[in-house]
Design a protein around this motif. Structure first.
Motif, PDB file in Angstrom:
ATOM      1  N   SER A 192       0.823  -1.218   0.000  1.00 15.82           N
ATOM      2  CA  SER A 192       0.000   0.000   0.000  1.00 15.82           C
ATOM      3  C   SER A 192       0.851   1.260   0.000  1.00 15.82           C
ATOM      4  O   SER A 192       0.532   2.234  -0.690  1.00 15.82           O
ATOM      5  N   ALA A 212      -7.958   3.439  -6.406  1.00 10.77           N
ATOM      6  CA  ALA A 212      -8.730   2.188  -6.445  1.00 10.77           C
ATOM      7  C   ALA A 212      -8.012   1.083  -5.675  1.00 10.77           C
ATOM      8  O   ALA A 212      -8.649   0.317  -4.935  1.00 10.77           O
ATOM      9  N   PHE A 213      -6.687   1.006  -5.819  1.00 14.10           N
ATOM     10  CA  PHE A 213      -5.936  -0.018  -5.081  1.00 14.10           C
ATOM     11  C   PHE A 213      -6.067   0.193  -3.578  1.00 14.10           C
ATOM     12  O   PHE A 213      -6.282  -0.761  -2.821  1.00 14.10           O
ATOM     13  N   ALA A 231      -8.398   1.555  -1.988  1.00 20.53           N
ATOM     14  CA  ALA A 231      -9.764   1.261  -1.546  1.00 20.53           C
ATOM     15  C   ALA A 231     -10.078  -0.237  -1.595  1.00 20.53           C
ATOM     16  O   ALA A 231     -10.756  -0.761  -0.714  1.00 20.53           O
ATOM     17  N   LEU A 232      -9.571  -0.921  -2.631  1.00 20.55           N
ATOM     18  CA  LEU A 232      -9.961  -2.310  -2.865  1.00 20.55           C
ATOM     19  C   LEU A 232      -8.876  -3.324  -2.534  1.00 20.55           C
ATOM     20  O   LEU A 232      -9.183  -4.485  -2.234  1.00 20.55           O
ATOM     21  N   GLY A 233      -7.619  -2.914  -2.655  1.00 20.14           N
ATOM     22  CA  GLY A 233      -6.509  -3.806  -2.341  1.00 20.14           C
ATOM     23  C   GLY A 233      -6.232  -4.892  -3.360  1.00 20.14           C
ATOM     24  O   GLY A 233      -5.502  -5.839  -3.070  1.00 20.14           O
ATOM     25  N   TRP A 234      -6.773  -4.783  -4.546  1.00 18.84           N
ATOM     26  CA  TRP A 234      -6.561  -5.808  -5.565  1.00 18.84           C
ATOM     27  C   TRP A 234      -5.153  -5.697  -6.138  1.00 18.84           C
ATOM     28  O   TRP A 234      -4.772  -4.693  -6.723  1.00 18.84           O
ATOM     29  N   ARG A 235      -4.403  -6.764  -6.012  1.00 10.96           N
ATOM     30  CA  ARG A 235      -2.996  -6.782  -6.427  1.00 10.96           C
ATOM     31  C   ARG A 235      -2.815  -6.445  -7.908  1.00 10.96           C
ATOM     32  O   ARG A 235      -1.857  -5.778  -8.283  1.00 10.96           O
ATOM     33  N   LEU A 281      -4.186  -4.384  -9.678  1.00  8.38           N
ATOM     34  CA  LEU A 281      -4.203  -2.941  -9.932  1.00  8.38           C
ATOM     35  C   LEU A 281      -2.795  -2.350  -9.911  1.00  8.38           C
ATOM     36  O   LEU A 281      -2.513  -1.382 -10.617  1.00  8.38           O
TER      37      LEU A 281
END
Length: 156
Positions: free
Chosen positions: A8, A55-56, A58-62, A64
């Protein structure tokens, strides 16, 4: 002991770097350095990287982080292309660079003059240490891409 940056924080650093470069471009524009077509093209991937970073976070999707790397590599490629146009290494878009030979009637010549871009892509408006803004964008964006890739590869 050296603190390590988690994913992050790396994403925040990379997206913040794009925000800083974009703000720098707007600052130069405010100073009177009008952007050319290629300059404007280089801004869009930075805007995308900022949105991807938000977006990353907020969502933490790798994945991204990989998308952020792609955005940074895109603006680096555009910056390299633009720097090459400025140096005369290759031709830029016809709507952005000086034309070839002037020929034809007076009306044709006037038409060519009126159709010429106000801000040309093949002229260096500002440089530091021998590199134009486009060249600096390419180098700094490659560094941002490396940070995005480090974030994508980080375990957490």
């Amino acid at each position: 002991m050296t603190p390590t940056l988690n994913r992050s924080r790396l994403v925040g650093l990379a997206a913040g770097g794009s925000a800083a470069l974009l703000l720098g471009a707007f600052f130069f524009q405010w100073l009177g350095y009008a952007p050319c077509k290629l300059c404007l093209w280089q801004r869009w991937p930075h805007a995308a990287a900022i949105a991807i970073g938000v977006a990353f976070l907020a969502l933490g999707w790798r994945w991204l982080a990989w998308a952020g790397a792609l955005a940074a590599l895109s603006t680096a490629a555009l910056g390299l292309y633009h720097a090459g146009v400025e140096q005369g290494w290759w031709q830029g878009p016809e709507t952005c660079t000086s034309g070839g030979a002037l020929s034809g009637s007076v009306d044709d010549l006037l038409g060519q003059i009126m159709a010429a871009p106000l801000v040309r892509c093949d002229e260096i408006a500002w440089s530091l240490a021998g590199l134009s803004m486009a060249g600096w964008n390419a180098i700094l964006s490659l560094a941002l891409a490396a940070i995005w890739i480090a974030a994508a590869r980080r375990a957490s």
